[in-house]
Write a protein that holds these residues in place. Structure first.
Motif, PDB file in Angstrom:
ATOM      1  N   LEU A 175       0.846  -1.192   0.000  1.00 32.31           N
ATOM      2  CA  LEU A 175       0.000   0.000   0.000  1.00 32.31           C
ATOM      3  C   LEU A 175       0.883   1.245   0.000  1.00 32.31           C
ATOM      4  CD1 LEU A 175      -2.626  -1.106   2.679  1.00 32.31           C
ATOM      5  CD2 LEU A 175      -3.046  -0.829   0.220  1.00 32.31           C
ATOM      6  N   GLN A 176       0.486   2.205  -0.816  1.00 28.84           N
ATOM      7  CA  GLN A 176       1.184   3.483  -0.874  1.00 28.84           C
ATOM      8  C   GLN A 176       0.387   4.522  -0.098  1.00 28.84           C
ATOM      9  OE1 GLN A 176       4.229   3.663  -2.351  1.00 28.84           O
ATOM     10  NE2 GLN A 176       3.952   1.440  -2.670  1.00 28.84           N
ATOM     11  N   GLN A 177       1.060   5.272   0.784  1.00 31.38           N
ATOM     12  CA  GLN A 177       0.366   6.258   1.597  1.00 31.38           C
ATOM     13  C   GLN A 177       0.085   7.515   0.792  1.00 31.38           C
ATOM     14  OE1 GLN A 177       2.171   7.015   5.386  1.00 31.38           O
ATOM     15  NE2 GLN A 177       0.498   8.330   6.081  1.00 31.38           N
ATOM     16  N   ASN A 178      -1.179   7.952   0.826  1.00 29.08           N
ATOM     17  CA  ASN A 178      -1.596   9.167   0.136  1.00 29.08           C
ATOM     18  C   ASN A 178      -1.660  10.351   1.107  1.00 29.08           C
ATOM     19  OD1 ASN A 178      -2.672  10.495  -2.343  1.00 29.08           O
ATOM     20  ND2 ASN A 178      -4.493  10.754  -1.063  1.00 29.08           N
ATOM     21  N   ASP A 179      -2.262  10.119   2.271  1.00 31.72           N
ATOM     22  CA  ASP A 179      -2.248  11.097   3.359  1.00 31.72           C
ATOM     23  C   ASP A 179      -2.343  10.323   4.673  1.00 31.72           C
ATOM     24  OD1 ASP A 179      -5.014  10.527   3.857  1.00 31.72           O
ATOM     25  OD2 ASP A 179      -5.606  12.024   2.389  1.00 31.72           O
ATOM     26  N   SER A 180      -2.645  10.992   5.769  1.00 35.64           N
ATOM     27  CA  SER A 180      -2.580  10.335   7.077  1.00 35.64           C
ATOM     28  C   SER A 180      -3.599   9.225   7.254  1.00 35.64           C
ATOM     29  CB  SER A 180      -2.764  11.370   8.194  1.00 35.64           C
ATOM     30  OG  SER A 180      -4.031  11.989   8.088  1.00 35.64           O
ATOM     31  N   VAL A 181      -4.670   9.223   6.475  1.00 37.12           N
ATOM     32  CA  VAL A 181      -5.719   8.199   6.627  1.00 37.12           C
ATOM     33  C   VAL A 181      -6.039   7.467   5.328  1.00 37.12           C
ATOM     34  CG1 VAL A 181      -6.789   9.345   8.608  1.00 37.12           C
ATOM     35  CG2 VAL A 181      -7.561   9.916   6.289  1.00 37.12           C
ATOM     36  N   THR A 182      -5.331   7.742   4.249  1.00 43.18           N
ATOM     37  CA  THR A 182      -5.653   7.169   2.937  1.00 43.18           C
ATOM     38  C   THR A 182      -4.444   6.448   2.350  1.00 43.18           C
ATOM     39  OG1 THR A 182      -7.154   9.034   2.556  1.00 43.18           O
ATOM     40  CG2 THR A 182      -6.631   7.648   0.672  1.00 43.18           C
ATOM     41  N   PHE A 183      -4.695   5.210   1.894  1.00 48.76           N
ATOM     42  CA  PHE A 183      -3.633   4.362   1.351  1.00 48.76           C
ATOM     43  C   PHE A 183      -4.156   3.707   0.077  1.00 48.76           C
ATOM     44  CE2 PHE A 183      -3.247   4.898   5.828  1.00 48.76           C
ATOM     45  CZ  PHE A 183      -1.896   5.083   6.048  1.00 48.76           C
ATOM     46  N   LEU A 184      -3.265   3.516  -0.904  1.00 49.25           N
ATOM     47  CA  LEU A 184      -3.677   3.057  -2.226  1.00 49.25           C
ATOM     48  C   LEU A 184      -2.851   1.881  -2.720  1.00 49.25           C
ATOM     49  CD1 LEU A 184      -3.877   6.556  -3.968  1.00 49.25           C
ATOM     50  CD2 LEU A 184      -5.827   5.214  -3.142  1.00 49.25           C
TER      51      LEU A 184
ATOM     52  N   LEU B  99      -8.557   0.974  -2.536  1.00 52.90           N
ATOM     53  CA  LEU B  99      -8.442   2.127  -1.647  1.00 52.90           C
ATOM     54  C   LEU B  99      -8.641   1.663  -0.212  1.00 52.90           C
ATOM     55  CD1 LEU B  99      -8.509   5.243  -0.975  1.00 52.90           C
ATOM     56  CD2 LEU B  99     -10.978   5.123  -1.468  1.00 52.90           C
ATOM     57  N   VAL B 100      -7.763   2.091   0.685  1.00 52.29           N
ATOM     58  CA  VAL B 100      -7.881   1.779   2.111  1.00 52.29           C
ATOM     59  C   VAL B 100      -7.912   3.098   2.886  1.00 52.29           C
ATOM     60  CG1 VAL B 100      -6.783   0.715   4.109  1.00 52.29           C
ATOM     61  CG2 VAL B 100      -6.708  -0.431   1.880  1.00 52.29           C
ATOM     62  N   THR B 101      -8.903   3.253   3.756  1.00 53.14           N
ATOM     63  CA  THR B 101      -8.964   4.438   4.606  1.00 53.14           C
ATOM     64  C   THR B 101      -9.117   4.028   6.060  1.00 53.14           C
ATOM     65  OG1 THR B 101     -11.365   4.657   4.320  1.00 53.14           O
ATOM     66  CG2 THR B 101      -9.961   5.884   2.792  1.00 53.14           C
ATOM     67  N   LEU B 102      -8.616   4.871   6.955  1.00 51.74           N
ATOM     68  CA  LEU B 102      -8.750   4.661   8.390  1.00 51.74           C
ATOM     69  C   LEU B 102      -9.900   5.516   8.901  1.00 51.74           C
ATOM     70  CD1 LEU B 102      -4.977   4.757   9.434  1.00 51.74           C
ATOM     71  CD2 LEU B 102      -6.362   2.808   8.655  1.00 51.74           C
ATOM     72  N   GLU B 103     -10.800   4.911   9.688  1.00 52.41           N
ATOM     73  CA  GLU B 103     -12.035   5.575  10.102  1.00 52.41           C
ATOM     74  C   GLU B 103     -12.187   5.562  11.620  1.00 52.41           C
ATOM     75  OE1 GLU B 103     -13.912   6.923   7.766  1.00 52.41           O
ATOM     76  OE2 GLU B 103     -12.975   5.996   6.005  1.00 52.41           O
ATOM     77  N   ASP B 104     -12.816   6.610  12.141  1.00 50.90           N
ATOM     78  CA  ASP B 104     -13.139   6.652  13.570  1.00 50.90           C
ATOM     79  C   ASP B 104     -14.295   5.722  13.901  1.00 50.90           C
ATOM     80  OD1 ASP B 104     -11.194   8.590  14.289  1.00 50.90           O
ATOM     81  OD2 ASP B 104     -12.487  10.169  13.472  1.00 50.90           O
ATOM     82  N   LYS B 105     -15.252   5.594  12.975  1.00 52.37           N
ATOM     83  CA  LYS B 105     -16.427   4.735  13.179  1.00 52.37           C
ATOM     84  C   LYS B 105     -16.778   4.035  11.882  1.00 52.37           C
ATOM     85  CE  LYS B 105     -21.172   4.780  15.052  1.00 52.37           C
ATOM     86  NZ  LYS B 105     -21.664   3.739  14.140  1.00 52.37           N
ATOM     87  N   LEU B 106     -17.161   2.777  11.980  1.00 49.81           N
ATOM     88  CA  LEU B 106     -17.533   2.002  10.799  1.00 49.81           C
ATOM     89  C   LEU B 106     -19.046   2.013  10.630  1.00 49.81           C
ATOM     90  CD1 LEU B 106     -15.166  -1.082  11.228  1.00 49.81           C
ATOM     91  CD2 LEU B 106     -14.759   1.023   9.919  1.00 49.81           C
ATOM     92  N   THR B 107     -19.511   2.722   9.621  1.00 51.87           N
ATOM     93  CA  THR B 107     -20.945   2.838   9.344  1.00 51.87           C
ATOM     94  C   THR B 107     -21.204   2.373   7.927  1.00 51.87           C
ATOM     95  OG1 THR B 107     -21.121   4.724  10.849  1.00 51.87           O
ATOM     96  CG2 THR B 107     -22.914   4.401   9.290  1.00 51.87           C
ATOM     97  N   TRP B 108     -22.086   1.376   7.772  1.00 51.70           N
ATOM     98  CA  TRP B 108     -22.330   0.760   6.467  1.00 51.70           C
ATOM     99  C   TRP B 108     -23.635   1.248   5.870  1.00 51.70           C
ATOM    100  CZ3 TRP B 108     -23.706  -4.695   4.518  1.00 51.70           C
ATOM    101  CH2 TRP B 108     -22.953  -5.004   3.375  1.00 51.70           C
ATOM    102  N   SER B 109     -23.850   0.925   4.592  1.00 52.69           N
ATOM    103  CA  SER B 109     -25.108   1.275   3.928  1.00 52.69           C
ATOM    104  C   SER B 109     -25.348   0.309   2.769  1.00 52.69           C
ATOM    105  CB  SER B 109     -25.079   2.734   3.442  1.00 52.69           C
ATOM    106  OG  SER B 109     -23.992   2.946   2.559  1.00 52.69           O
TER     107      SER B 109
END
Length: 384
Positions: free
Chosen positions: A116-125, A132-142
Motif C-alpha cells: 500500500l502506498q500512503q496518500n495522506d494520514s488516513v488514505t492508502f492506495l 483504496l484503504v482508509t482509516l475511520e473513527d467509526k464504521l458505518t455501512w449502507s
C-alpha cells in the motif's frame, strides 16, 4: 368499596395490557434481529424470510390482505451485495468484518496481496489493483444500487498499531440487477367509514450481511418500527375503529426508499382516501423524547400531538422538524398525502453497524409512543 375494587381491576387490566405489549414488542425485535433473518437484507434470503414472517404475523393478528393477491406487493431493484468471501489482513494481521473493517457498499470483487502506498494520514492506495484503504473513527455501512470499478476498505483506526503497509484481501461482491423484494400490506376494515384510512408504515429491511459470517442485526433500525407497527395492528384488530387502519411494512428503504416509492406509484388503496399517515423508524429509545418530521407542514396536527402529550404526560419532549426525504413517509408527502415521520431520541448510539442489537435496545418509550399514536388517531377520527 365496590368502586375501589373496580378501579383496582381496571388498573390491573391496564398494567397487564402494557406488559403484554412489551413482551410482544421484545419478542418481535429479538426475532427480527436473529441470525435466521441475516440482517433482513440481500444474502441468505434474509429479506424474503422477514417478509414472510411479517405477513404471517398480520394474518395471525386478523388483518386482511390489502390486495386480492395476498399480503405481498412484489417489485425489484438493483443492489450490490456481498454473499461470499470477506477476508482482509493488514500487515499480516487478520481483521474481523464489521468490527475491524467494512468495505464500501459499492465495492467490486477483489483478490490480491499487495503493498500500500500512503496518500495522506488516513488514505492508502494500491492503484494497480484499484484498491483504496482508509482509516475511520467509526464504521458505518449502507446499501448501494450499483457496483464501482474499485474496492474501498474502511478500517477502524483503533485496531492498528502502525500504518497499513501491505494488504491481503479476498472480497466477493455480486451485483443483482433485479433483486426481488416485497412490501407487506394488511388492513383492518373500518366500522362506519371504511373508505377513509389511517395508514401506519415502517420499513423492515436492513443492511443484510457482509460476507458469510457477519450480519447487521438492525434492532433500532428498524426492527423497532416493525414491532410498533405490529403492536398497533394487534390493538386495532382487537379494537376496530370507524376508519380503516392500514399497515405497510416496506422493503428497500435502505436502498433509497425504493419500496415506498413503488407503493405510491402502484397504490393498493386510493392515496386520496388517506386521512393521515404515520411512519415509524428508529423508535427503540426515547429518553430525550421524539422528533416529528413534517411538523412544520402540518401545524395543526403537530399542535395536537403536543396537546395530547402534555395531557397524558407521555414523552419528555416532541421536537419539530420540517420536510425531509429521510424515510418512507417522503413519497407519500410528495403525492399530497398528509404524513408524519416519528423517531425517538437518546439512548444507544448504534446505527448502521454490527452493534445495533436486540439485546441492547431499551425500548424506553415504546408504550408511550404507542399511546400517543392511538390518542392522535382518535382525534383524527373526531373521537378525542
Amino acid at each position: 368499596m365496590k368502586k375501589f375494587l373496580l378501579f383496582l381491576l381496571s388498573l390491573f387490566s391496564f398494567t397487564l395490557s402494557q406488559a403484554q405489549e412489551m413482551v410482544y414488542a421484545r419478542k418481535l425485535v429479538d426475532t427480527l434481529t436473529s441470525p435466521y433473518f441475516w440482517g433482513r437484507g440481500y444474502t441468505k434470503n434474509g429479506m424474503a424470510k422477514a417478509a414472510e414472517f411479517i405477513a404471517a404475523e398480520m394474518k395471525e393478528l386478523g388483518l386482511k390482505p390489502m390486495s386480492n393477491k395476498g399480503y405481498l406487493q412484489e417489485f425489484s431493484f438493483p443492489v450490490n451485495a456481498f454473499p461470499g468471501k470477506m477476508e482482509v489482513s493488514i500487515n499480516g494481521k487478520l481483521l474481523t468484518p464489521g468490527k475491524d473493517f467494512i468495505v464500501s457498499p459499492d465495492s467490486r470483487s477483489v483478490r490480491t496481496k499487495t503493498a500500500l502506498q500512503q496518500n495522506d494520514s488516513v488514505t492508502f492506495l494500491a492503484a494497480a489493483d484499484r484498491l483504496l484503504v482508509t482509516l475511520e473513527d467509526k464504521l458505518t455501512w449502507s446499501v448501494a444500487p450499483a457496483q464501482a470499478d474499485f474496492t474501498h476498505v474502511m478500517i477502524a483506526k483503533k485496531v492498528l498499531d502502525q500504518k497499513p503497509e501491505n494488504i491481503s484481501i479476498n472480497v466477493d461482491a455480486k451485483l443483482f440487477n433485479s433483486f426481488s423484494a416485497s412490501n407487506v400490506c394488511g388492513l383492518v376494515k373500518g366500522t362506519t367509514q371504511p373508505d377513509s384510512l389511517i395508514v401506519f408504515t415502517a420499513h423492515y429491511d436492513h443492511l443484510g450481511g457482509l460476507g458469510s459470517d457477519t450480519y447487521f442485526p438492525g434492532a433500532n433500525d428498524n426492527a423497532s418500527g416493525i414491532s410498533l407497527l405490529l403492536n398497533l395492528a394487534k390493538y386495532y384488530a382487537a379494537n376496530p375503529q370507524p376508519y380503516s387502519m392500514a399497515f405497510i411494512a416496506f422493503a428497500g428503504e435502505e436502498a433509497g426508499l425504493v419500496g415506498s416509492k413503488f407503493f405510491t406509484n402502484n397504490p393498493l388503496v386510493p392515496l386520496n382516501s388517506i386521512r393521515f399517515l404515520i411512519n415509524v423508524d428508529l423508535v427503540g429509545t426515547g429518553e430525550e423524547g421524539i422528533t416529528v418530521v413534517n411538523a412544520t407542514e402540518y401545524v395543526q396536527e403537530f399542535a395536537q400531538l403536543n396537546k395530547i402529550n402534555d395531557e397524558y404526560k407521555l414523552l419528555q419532549k416532541i421536537n419539530a422538524r420540517g420536510k425531509a426525504a429521510n424515510s418512507d413517509h417522503y413519497w407519500f408527502s410528495e403525492k399530497g398525502v398528509p404524513a408524519f415521520f416519528l423517531y425517538t431520541l437518546g439512548g444507544i448510539a448504534a446505527y448502521h453497524d454490527v452493534h445495533d442489537k436486540g439485546a441492547t435496545l431499551p425500548l424506553t418509550e415504546f408504550i408511550d409512543v404507542m399511546k400517543l399514536v392511538i390518542k392522535f388517531n382518535e382525534w383524527l377520527m373526531g373521537k378525542h
